[in-house]
Scaffold this active site. Structure first.
Site, PDB file in Angstrom:
ATOM      1  N   LYS A 136      82.429   6.638  39.599  1.00 34.70           N
ATOM      2  CA  LYS A 136      81.796   6.274  40.864  1.00 34.70           C
ATOM      3  C   LYS A 136      81.410   7.553  41.588  1.00 34.70           C
ATOM      4  O   LYS A 136      82.155   8.536  41.564  1.00 34.70           O
ATOM      5  CB  LYS A 136      82.804   5.451  41.675  1.00 34.70           C
ATOM      6  CG  LYS A 136      82.408   5.107  43.093  1.00 34.70           C
ATOM      7  CD  LYS A 136      83.450   4.175  43.722  1.00 34.70           C
ATOM      8  CE  LYS A 136      83.268   4.055  45.226  1.00 34.70           C
ATOM      9  NZ  LYS A 136      84.286   3.222  45.875  1.00 34.70           N
ATOM     10  N   LYS A 163      79.154   3.430  39.160  1.00 36.36           N
ATOM     11  CA  LYS A 163      79.039   2.828  40.487  1.00 36.36           C
ATOM     12  C   LYS A 163      78.550   3.854  41.496  1.00 36.36           C
ATOM     13  O   LYS A 163      79.309   4.723  41.920  1.00 36.36           O
ATOM     14  CB  LYS A 163      80.400   2.274  40.925  1.00 36.36           C
ATOM     15  CG  LYS A 163      80.389   1.729  42.363  1.00 36.36           C
ATOM     16  CD  LYS A 163      81.725   1.119  42.741  1.00 36.36           C
ATOM     17  CE  LYS A 163      81.779   0.784  44.238  1.00 36.36           C
ATOM     18  NZ  LYS A 163      83.089   0.299  44.678  1.00 36.36           N
ATOM     19  N   ASP A 165      89.926   1.851  43.071  1.00 38.89           N
ATOM     20  CA  ASP A 165      88.998   2.976  43.202  1.00 38.89           C
ATOM     21  C   ASP A 165      89.813   4.201  43.594  1.00 38.89           C
ATOM     22  O   ASP A 165      90.329   4.277  44.712  1.00 38.89           O
ATOM     23  CB  ASP A 165      87.942   2.698  44.282  1.00 38.89           C
ATOM     24  CG  ASP A 165      86.939   1.639  43.836  1.00 38.89           C
ATOM     25  OD1 ASP A 165      87.293   0.831  42.966  1.00 38.89           O
ATOM     26  OD2 ASP A 165      85.813   1.627  44.373  1.00 38.89           O
TER      27      ASP A 165
END
Lengths: 331, 286
Positions: free
Chosen positions: A231, A267, A163
């Site tokens: 995300k 996400k 991430d």
């Protein structure tokens, strides 16, 4: 449509990403977001009533989509081990309860998490993944080589997913190509020695992007650069994941697949604490991009407290009585 | 000469310091003693009960963490505010139960006195029910009462005194509660909620639901985050029995229904039922 994983600098967009000016022209050429309309649509989708059997399925799906997260300065190996145990068996009293999609930890905890999950080399299929945040999370304020080293270390330690945070400062001052090239470089750093690659999630930190137009542009930027997921947030900034923001991002991944045939995951992270919130997100996924995304491979929840609420709701549906927080672990 | 329009009051629930309508949108008709229409009351659903338990649980940490002295002050404050609105309560009791003026006054007096009586106990109950225990070793060993947590209460039918008699002892010792008001006489309970909302009682310590006991009580009795159950107002023995059974799952402290003379002098048992004892060994000489 069979979706393929995106590759960096997809040829379709070679021209658009050739220079800073071209990239800016492309991103600013994206249609603007109708703010009132987006908020209204998100609010109206949030009012759907989900009945028993659908709710049961939604809760199990949401549990399978959770990236169980601990990203604190005070994280200890013990806490990460406890988290990993919970990810594998969220409800020890009920073997039918599915495990979560992944645990999400800082890069230096990847080894601990892998060990706790009992991961050996090889396929990620059917097991809890290990996701690591990298690139000077959460601010992203570090030189590029530090960010790349951070990423390589996490991948080397065995992270299945990375991430990364984008450079919001560069994005907001219009240096889109810099952001793009940084994501591409991180993507390359995700490649393992054997040629396979860790999945890359690009954190936009929508709470700092100010406008929905910027969210749409950043989403496209992340996808053009080859992110497997976009995300919303680090979870360290409020507001984090809000429904209108997810709506804009879902529209972006839908349009991106229509244009390129490549499917990118989404996400939301931060601020999703109740089953009701999670189910609202699933309703929106189904309505905006369709059931192709209703899978842990394409939609995830970055959350820590959400899991307990999902488990309480699940227990309520199975036993017919309300459950309480006393019966689930704190973290 | 001008004619005023009637100002009709909407009776809602009292949850978490707010006065929300029932989540279900339902209401039911409340009649006065002669059977004529008095008002509509909210008919709470299981989801209102769930929300009320959440509110009570959220309030428990702060309320039980206060000093006993401070809790006593707050309960006394409820008595003060109630005393100031006695005319309203007397009128409501006369309308709801058809009492005469003297009888209504007796009940309001008794309710105020009951609150004052329990308020006084707040910082004394520990001395009476706690103990310093003699042990065969060089240690202190003492036992102290602690509140049990969230208590669900089915209030008896006395609209004011009944409610005060079951709620005051529970909250005085530091518990929080969800109380189902008397089904035929719910209005006074909500007016009492207004008194509590304006008397320094933190939101969520007392939550008042109005509606069907048979519908709501089973959800509270089986709720795993409820720690005590007071069945004083349950008239139906079969319902009481099934509620007791449901309460057994997480070992709730249950007070069984019985014949109560509300005007009689209270005893400590309503407080002690919802206390648990913590015993501590304390090494001496450190």
């Amino acid at each position: 449509m069979k979706a393929t994983a995106p590759s960096p600098g997809a040829t379709t967009f070679a021209q658009e990403t050739a220079s800073d000016a071209a990239l800016r022209r492309f991103l600013h050429g994206l249609p603007g977001v109708d703010q009132v309309g987006a908020e209204q649509r998100a609010a109206s989708l949030g009012t759907r009533s989900i009945k028993t059997e659908s709710k049961r399925q939604a809760i199990d799906l949401a549990i399978r989509m959770v990236d169980l997260t601990t990203l604190e300065g005070m994280d200890t190996p013990g806490k990460v081990r406890a988290l990993a145990a919970k990810a594998m068996r969220p409800d020890p009293a009920d073997p039918s309860c599915p495990s979560t999609a992944a645990v999400c930890v800082y890069g230096d905890m990847v080894g601990v998490a892998r060990e706790a999950l009992g991961v050996s080399a090889g396929s990620t299929a059917g097991r809890v993944h290990v996701a690591a945040v990298a690139t000077a999370f959460p601010s992203g304020r570090a030189p590029l080589d530090v960010k790349l080293t951070d990423t390589r270390d996490a991948v080397e330690a065995g992270a299945d997913e990375i991430d990364m945070v984008i450079d919001r400062g560069a994005f907001l001052s219009g240096r889109y190509l810099q952001v793009y090239e940084e994501i591409v470089a991180v993507r390359e750093a995700c490649v393992r020695a054997d040629g396979s690659s860790a999945h890359l999630k690009v954190i936009l930190e929508t709470g700092e992007l100010q406008t929905y137009d910027n969210v749409r542009r950043a989403s496209w930027l992340g996808m053009l650069a080859g992110g497997h997921f976009i995300k919303t947030s680090t979870g360290k900034i409020q507001p984090a994941a809000t429904l209108p923001v997810i709506l804009v991002m879902l529209e972006a991944v839908r349009d991106f697949r229509d244009t390129t045939g490549q499917q990118v995951g989404v996400k939301p992270a931060g601020g999703i604490r109740t089953s009701k919130d999670a189910i609202k997100h699933l309703v929106m996924v189904n309505e905006v991009v369709g059931s192709d995304w209703l899978d842990p491979d394409w939609f995830r929840f970055g959350a820590s407290t959400l899991l307990n609420d999902l488990l309480m709701q699940r227990t309520k549906m199975q036993t017919g009585r309300y459950s309480g927080p006393d019966y689930f672990t704190l973290d | 000469m001008s004619t005023r329009l009637d100002v009709k009051k909407t009776y809602k629930l009292y949850i978490g310091g707010q006065f929300p309508r029932s989540e279900s949108g339902r209401s039911y008709v409340v009649n006065d003693a002669k059977g004529t229409f008095l008002a509509n009351a909210s008919q709470a659903s299981r989801k209102d009960a769930r929300d009320a338990v959440l509110a009570a649980r959220a309030a428990f940490g702060g309320w039980s963490g206060r000093t006993a002295y401070n809790r006593g002050q707050v309960v006394y404050r409820i008595a003060e505010v109630l005393e100031g609105r006695r005319d309203q309560f007397e009128a409501e009791l006369r309308a709801a139960e058809g009492l005469n003026a003297a009888k209504a006054r007796t009940y309001v007096d008794a309710a105020v006195d009951r609150l004052v009586w329990y308020a006084g106990w707040a910082d004394k109950i520990a001395q009476v029910t706690g103990s310093a225990n003699a042990v065969a070793g060089p240690y202190f060993n003492h036992s102290a009462p602690e509140p049990t947590g969230v208590v669900a209460i089915v209030a008896p039918s006395g609209p004011l005194l009944g409610l005060v008699s079951v709620v005051a002892p529970v909250i005085t010792t530091g518990n929080t509660c969800v109380v189902i008001a008397s089904e035929p006489h719910p209005l006074t309970a909500i007016t009492l909620g207004e008194v509590m909302a304006t008397s320094d009682l933190p939101g969520g310590v007392v939550n008042v639901l109005t509606g069907s006991v048979a519908e709501i009580a089973p959800w509270l009795a089986s709720h795993m985050d409820v720690n005590g159950l007071d069945l004083t107002g349950v008239a139906d023995p079969d319902l009481a029995r099934s509620l007791e059974e449901a309460a057994a799952d997480n070992l709730k402290r249950v007070r069984r229904p019985g014949v109560e003379d509300l005007l009689a002098a209270p005893a400590l048992d309503r407080m002690t039922t919802f206390l648990e004892t913590k015993t501590v060994w304390h090494p001496m000489g450190i």
